[in-house]
Scaffold this motif. Sequence first.
Motif, PDB file in Angstrom:
ATOM      1  N   SER A 160       0.829  -1.214   0.000  1.00  0.00           N
ATOM      2  CA  SER A 160       0.000   0.000   0.000  1.00  0.00           C
ATOM      3  C   SER A 160       0.858   1.256   0.000  1.00  0.00           C
ATOM      4  O   SER A 160       0.472   2.280  -0.581  1.00  0.00           O
ATOM      5  N   SER A 407      -8.244  -1.215  -1.518  1.00  0.00           N
ATOM      6  CA  SER A 407      -7.315  -0.184  -1.970  1.00  0.00           C
ATOM      7  C   SER A 407      -7.464   0.060  -3.474  1.00  0.00           C
ATOM      8  O   SER A 407      -7.416   1.199  -3.935  1.00  0.00           O
ATOM      9  N   SER A 426      -9.142   1.130   4.946  1.00  0.00           N
ATOM     10  CA  SER A 426      -7.693   0.924   4.934  1.00  0.00           C
ATOM     11  C   SER A 426      -7.370  -0.513   4.553  1.00  0.00           C
ATOM     12  O   SER A 426      -7.910  -1.448   5.155  1.00  0.00           O
TER      13      SER A 426
END
Length: 456
Positions: A160, A407, A426
């Motif tokens: 990420s 994501s 998240s």
Amino acid sequence: MNSSDSAPSDMIYPLDSKPPFMEATFAAIQHVLASFVGIITPTLIIGGVLGLGEHIPYLISMSLMVSGVGTFIQARRPAGIGAGMICVQGTSFAFLGTILAAGFIAKGQGGGPDEMLSLIFGVCFLGAFIEMFLSQLMHKLSKVITPLVTGIVITIIGISLIKVGMTDLAGGFNATDFGSWQNLSLGLFVLVLIIALNQSRNQWIRLTSIVSGLVAGFIISGFLGKLDFSHLSSLPLISVPVPFKYGFSFDWAAFVPIALIYVITTIESTGDITANCLISKQPIEGDSYLKRVKGGVLADGLNSAIAAIFNTFPNTTFSQNNGVIQLTGIASRHVGLFIAVVLMVLGLFPVIGGILQQIPKPVLGGATLVMFGTVAAAGVKILANEDLDRRKMLIMAVSFGVGLGVSMVPNVLDVTPKVIQNIFGSPVTTGGLMAIVLNLLMPEEHRATEPVLSKA
């Protein structure tokens, strides 16, 4: 001559060694440069969205100063509080959504900047005790936070973060010249230079590879007209810490989402500390490992409480600094004390931070991209040490799929309540929770000797 004596060592200064002053200083500067933008960016985002205006420079100074104090605690380990490693503390991105929600609650009640910050720092202060409480249960959570879970979390953290590094390399979010040949060339130049310098057999060159890459990129940026120091005259000369400068208030609607994020950051910090142990050549299992994680998570919670007291947002252990340790070969926790001093000086004299803030995004992206990739590789290394049977492979597959899925498709949760969006938006949170739940619910396989299939 023994061949091992002539082989180059990956670790120049181990955990408890004391590097000479110059080496420690350069290593500290590299850590600060790797984390500087990450420390101040959440404050810039929160200040911009909530319209905090003139308060932003002071909040940035406090974020740097508290990061220094937190980093000192982690490295020095007073009274067993801290991991006793280079665990650079910085403002956590995980709290952004919930902090903004708390600010809007105060704003909706007719409050101005002081009232918004009073509520935010009040709920963040009380929420920090949740993480401190959980830290004392780490020895009982070994069945929950296993190497499989931490490996998954670390890998997702690295992957990420790579998006952030690549975005910066191309010019940064919402940049008008995003993806221009100038930005890409500048970022790739820094990236290639760091790689080339890091391959040197000269320890000094290797030690300064990140600083050299950033300085070279900074100088070139000046010739390209990418630097602007006109704002420096408006910065205050000195920022003085004032406990609860904006007051202290509380609201349950603001507290509950933030409390949940503190639970999640316990998992994230465990993953970051585990990666640090791995890179620093420390055990990632057993009593010494649990003691290190327990102290590190306790310090994370304490540092977030200190952050709220001194008017900045929750802190966490930064994962990108593990990449600096990997690249420089310096794991000495004494460097953490140097990092702490540099951060506190930056916080005390905002003009210094203002100059560093001018490092163009492509330059930072070129440097951070390789660091973030190193974090992901550390997670893969942990998973590679596992005996990956069908159960563990399925847990990995689902955790990566769901975690990275949110994501890649960020609007998948748009119709859900804001609390759900804040928590599960998240990839680290979603993937980490999925790994924990599956690890608890799916029974261990009792492996019997499987028949060997004969080849046709």
